[in-house]
Design a protein around this motif. Structure first.
Motif, PDB file in Angstrom:
ATOM      1  N   HIS A 240     -20.444   4.340  55.421  1.00  0.00           N
ATOM      2  CA  HIS A 240     -21.296   5.221  56.224  1.00  0.00           C
ATOM      3  C   HIS A 240     -21.806   6.444  55.459  1.00  0.00           C
ATOM      4  O   HIS A 240     -22.627   7.188  55.983  1.00  0.00           O
ATOM      5  N   ALA A 241     -21.330   6.644  54.233  1.00  0.00           N
ATOM      6  CA  ALA A 241     -21.753   7.812  53.453  1.00  0.00           C
ATOM      7  C   ALA A 241     -22.121   7.400  52.034  1.00  0.00           C
ATOM      8  O   ALA A 241     -21.457   7.789  51.069  1.00  0.00           O
ATOM      9  N   PRO A 242     -23.170   6.624  51.860  1.00  0.00           N
ATOM     10  CA  PRO A 242     -23.507   6.138  50.513  1.00  0.00           C
ATOM     11  C   PRO A 242     -23.824   7.241  49.513  1.00  0.00           C
ATOM     12  O   PRO A 242     -23.651   7.040  48.311  1.00  0.00           O
ATOM     13  N   HIS A 243     -24.253   8.415  49.987  1.00  0.00           N
ATOM     14  CA  HIS A 243     -24.510   9.523  49.067  1.00  0.00           C
ATOM     15  C   HIS A 243     -23.229  10.038  48.434  1.00  0.00           C
ATOM     16  O   HIS A 243     -23.279  10.673  47.365  1.00  0.00           O
ATOM     17  N   LEU A 244     -22.083   9.756  49.054  1.00  0.00           N
ATOM     18  CA  LEU A 244     -20.778  10.140  48.498  1.00  0.00           C
ATOM     19  C   LEU A 244     -20.042   8.935  47.917  1.00  0.00           C
ATOM     20  O   LEU A 244     -19.310   9.060  46.937  1.00  0.00           O
ATOM     21  N   GLU A 245     -20.209   7.770  48.523  1.00  0.00           N
ATOM     22  CA  GLU A 245     -19.477   6.576  48.111  1.00  0.00           C
ATOM     23  C   GLU A 245     -20.130   5.859  46.937  1.00  0.00           C
ATOM     24  O   GLU A 245     -19.434   5.187  46.163  1.00  0.00           O
ATOM     25  N   ALA A 246     -21.439   5.970  46.819  1.00  0.00           N
ATOM     26  CA  ALA A 246     -22.172   5.329  45.721  1.00  0.00           C
ATOM     27  C   ALA A 246     -23.210   6.303  45.172  1.00  0.00           C
ATOM     28  O   ALA A 246     -24.414   6.046  45.198  1.00  0.00           O
ATOM     29  N   PRO A 247     -22.750   7.464  44.667  1.00  0.00           N
ATOM     30  CA  PRO A 247     -23.709   8.508  44.263  1.00  0.00           C
ATOM     31  C   PRO A 247     -24.637   8.098  43.131  1.00  0.00           C
ATOM     32  O   PRO A 247     -25.797   8.503  43.117  1.00  0.00           O
ATOM     33  N   ASP A 248     -24.158   7.300  42.186  1.00  0.00           N
ATOM     34  CA  ASP A 248     -24.995   6.926  41.051  1.00  0.00           C
ATOM     35  C   ASP A 248     -26.155   6.046  41.465  1.00  0.00           C
ATOM     36  O   ASP A 248     -27.212   6.051  40.810  1.00  0.00           O
ATOM     37  N   ARG A 249     -25.997   5.288  42.547  1.00  0.00           N
ATOM     38  CA  ARG A 249     -27.073   4.427  43.049  1.00  0.00           C
ATOM     39  C   ARG A 249     -27.972   5.167  44.038  1.00  0.00           C
ATOM     40  O   ARG A 249     -29.177   4.901  44.110  1.00  0.00           O
ATOM     41  N   THR A 250     -27.376   6.088  44.790  1.00  0.00           N
ATOM     42  CA  THR A 250     -28.073   6.686  45.927  1.00  0.00           C
ATOM     43  C   THR A 250     -28.824   7.962  45.570  1.00  0.00           C
ATOM     44  O   THR A 250     -29.991   8.147  45.955  1.00  0.00           O
ATOM     45  N   ARG A 251     -28.196   8.862  44.862  1.00  0.00           N
ATOM     46  CA  ARG A 251     -28.785  10.183  44.644  1.00  0.00           C
ATOM     47  C   ARG A 251     -30.074  10.152  43.825  1.00  0.00           C
ATOM     48  O   ARG A 251     -31.020  10.884  44.157  1.00  0.00           O
ATOM     49  N   PRO A 252     -30.171   9.338  42.760  1.00  0.00           N
ATOM     50  CA  PRO A 252     -31.461   9.289  42.060  1.00  0.00           C
ATOM     51  C   PRO A 252     -32.612   8.806  42.947  1.00  0.00           C
ATOM     52  O   PRO A 252     -33.752   9.247  42.774  1.00  0.00           O
ATOM     53  N   LEU A 253     -32.310   7.920  43.905  1.00  0.00           N
ATOM     54  CA  LEU A 253     -33.343   7.479  44.848  1.00  0.00           C
ATOM     55  C   LEU A 253     -33.837   8.651  45.691  1.00  0.00           C
ATOM     56  O   LEU A 253     -35.042   8.804  45.931  1.00  0.00           O
ATOM     57  N   ILE A 254     -32.895   9.476  46.156  1.00  0.00           N
ATOM     58  CA  ILE A 254     -33.252  10.635  46.970  1.00  0.00           C
ATOM     59  C   ILE A 254     -34.115  11.605  46.169  1.00  0.00           C
ATOM     60  O   ILE A 254     -35.145  12.095  46.653  1.00  0.00           O
ATOM     61  N   ALA A 255     -33.706  11.889  44.941  1.00  0.00           N
ATOM     62  CA  ALA A 255     -34.437  12.843  44.116  1.00  0.00           C
ATOM     63  C   ALA A 255     -35.843  12.342  43.803  1.00  0.00           C
ATOM     64  O   ALA A 255     -36.830  13.089  43.926  1.00  0.00           O
ATOM     65  N   ALA A 256     -35.965  11.066  43.407  1.00  0.00           N
ATOM     66  CA  ALA A 256     -37.274  10.526  43.033  1.00  0.00           C
ATOM     67  C   ALA A 256     -38.224  10.490  44.223  1.00  0.00           C
ATOM     68  O   ALA A 256     -39.406  10.859  44.108  1.00  0.00           O
ATOM     69  N   PHE A 257     -37.743  10.030  45.366  1.00  0.00           N
ATOM     70  CA  PHE A 257     -38.576   9.998  46.570  1.00  0.00           C
ATOM     71  C   PHE A 257     -39.046  11.398  46.929  1.00  0.00           C
ATOM     72  O   PHE A 257     -40.237  11.622  47.210  1.00  0.00           O
ATOM     73  N   SER A 258     -38.144  12.352  46.918  1.00  0.00           N
ATOM     74  CA  SER A 258     -38.489  13.713  47.337  1.00  0.00           C
ATOM     75  C   SER A 258     -39.476  14.367  46.390  1.00  0.00           C
ATOM     76  O   SER A 258     -40.397  15.076  46.824  1.00  0.00           O
ATOM     77  N   GLU A 259     -39.321  14.134  45.112  1.00  0.00           N
ATOM     78  CA  GLU A 259     -40.280  14.679  44.147  1.00  0.00           C
ATOM     79  C   GLU A 259     -41.666  14.112  44.394  1.00  0.00           C
ATOM     80  O   GLU A 259     -42.669  14.848  44.339  1.00  0.00           O
ATOM     81  N   ARG A 260     -41.755  12.830  44.721  1.00  0.00           N
ATOM     82  CA  ARG A 260     -43.072  12.243  45.017  1.00  0.00           C
ATOM     83  C   ARG A 260     -43.670  12.850  46.274  1.00  0.00           C
ATOM     84  O   ARG A 260     -44.873  13.149  46.318  1.00  0.00           O
ATOM     85  N   MET A 261     -42.859  13.032  47.303  1.00  0.00           N
ATOM     86  CA  MET A 261     -43.376  13.553  48.558  1.00  0.00           C
ATOM     87  C   MET A 261     -43.868  14.993  48.404  1.00  0.00           C
ATOM     88  O   MET A 261     -44.931  15.366  48.913  1.00  0.00           O
ATOM     89  N   LEU A 262     -43.114  15.790  47.704  1.00  0.00           N
ATOM     90  CA  LEU A 262     -43.457  17.214  47.597  1.00  0.00           C
ATOM     91  C   LEU A 262     -44.629  17.475  46.651  1.00  0.00           C
ATOM     92  O   LEU A 262     -45.297  18.501  46.762  1.00  0.00           O
ATOM     93  N   LYS A 263     -44.897  16.559  45.769  1.00  0.00           N
ATOM     94  CA  LYS A 263     -46.087  16.675  44.933  1.00  0.00           C
ATOM     95  C   LYS A 263     -47.362  16.424  45.711  1.00  0.00           C
ATOM     96  O   LYS A 263     -48.447  16.794  45.280  1.00  0.00           O
ATOM     97  N   ARG A 264     -47.232  15.767  46.879  1.00  0.00           N
ATOM     98  CA  ARG A 264     -48.411  15.445  47.680  1.00  0.00           C
ATOM     99  C   ARG A 264     -48.936  16.668  48.433  1.00  0.00           C
ATOM    100  O   ARG A 264     -50.066  16.675  48.911  1.00  0.00           O
ATOM    101  N   ILE A 265     -48.080  17.643  48.657  1.00  0.00           N
ATOM    102  CA  ILE A 265     -48.481  18.799  49.471  1.00  0.00           C
ATOM    103  C   ILE A 265     -49.550  19.613  48.764  1.00  0.00           C
ATOM    104  O   ILE A 265     -49.417  19.908  47.589  1.00  0.00           O
TER     105      ILE A 265
END
Length: 265
Positions: A240-265
């Motif tokens: 239920h907490a992949p950001h803590l249980e699988a950080p190496d797989r999950t966190r780079p996805l969060i960072a990359a997605f967010s960087e793309r979204m915020l560049k659109r503003i």
């Protein structure tokens, strides 16, 4: 948890909320806004806020909802529309108090549902996208089974003691959440399908393949119903907490997605 660069309290008419900030202030860079799970709080994000700030250069803002962490009391029973009240009434004022300008909402479990409702019902130009970790959109048997098991553990094991390390008002936090979700009317009526149809913000939905509280039906509902683009990441071996249980797989996805979204503003 790596110590925040700023800790303070936000005063609302309902009570005081603990708040924390990591990294760049909102006038200097975009921000992440973290919305915790049903038994979470600022501390239970662990090192994720510091990691995000260091990886992206963005600021990271988190707060504990009323009844949680070091925030003020919120005695049970909670109204059965407590998720909607948080999304539509509390969260906008918290974003104002934190002076958020451009942000991605990161919501875990209950926090993911709150983020989705906020995006569906509030015309908020500050929000560029949503990262939803193990969100609840639909009621599934696993949800009620998991919450029932949590109640038994709270009553019969040291679970209450362990939660009490993080929550000043632990019975508020636990029973407010637990009794709402196990109320027959809540279980009968919980369905965010209509909200998803009104979400126009891009979403990244992350689900652990072994999540005891939900299945792939949750991200599939978002992908099927939302008006905006939806990226789905199923994380093998995570619960239920992949950001803590699988950080190496999950966190780079969060960072990359967010960087793309915020560049659109």
């Amino acid at each position: 948890m790596t110590r925040a660069s700023r800790e303070w309290r936000i005063s609302l008419s309902e009570g005081e909320l603990e708040a924390a900030w990591w990294g760049a202030p909102p006038e200097a860079a975009p921000s992440f806004v973290l919305l915790h799970e049903g038994l979470g709080c600022i501390s239970l994000w662990r090192d994720l806020p510091a990691w995000l700030a260091g990886r992206t250069g963005f600021g990271v803002f988190a707060y504990s909802r009323l009844g949680y962490g070091k925030s003020g009391r919120n005695p049970a029973p909670w109204p059965l529309d407590y998720l909607r009240r948080e999304a539509g009434w509390v969260l906008p004022r918290v974003l104002d108090a934190a002076e958020i300008r451009q942000a991605v909402l990161i919501g875990h479990s209950d926090g993911g549902s709150i983020a989705a409702i906020h995006a569906a019902t509030q015309d908020d130009p500050r929000i560029a996208g949503l990262v939803l970790i193990a969100p609840h959109f639909l009621m599934e048997p696993q949800v009620l089974a998991g919450i029932t098991a949590a109640r038994e553990a709270y009553l019969e094991s040291d679970f209450r003691v362990r939660l009490g390390r993080y929550h000043a008002h632990v019975d508020d936090a636990f029973w407010g959440w637990n009794r709402a979700w196990l109320d027959p009317a809540f279980a009968r009526d919980f369905d965010l399908s209509g909200d998803l149809r009104n979400v126009s913000k891009p979403m990244l939905v992350i689900q652990g393949e072994d999540d005891p509280y939900g299945t792939a039906a949750q991200p599939e509902a978002a992908a099927r119903l939302a008006r905006a683009e939806v990226e789905v990441a199923m994380i093998p071996g995570a619960r239920h907490a992949p950001h803590l249980e699988a950080p190496d797989r999950t966190r780079p996805l969060i960072a990359a997605f967010s960087e793309r979204m915020l560049k659109r503003i």
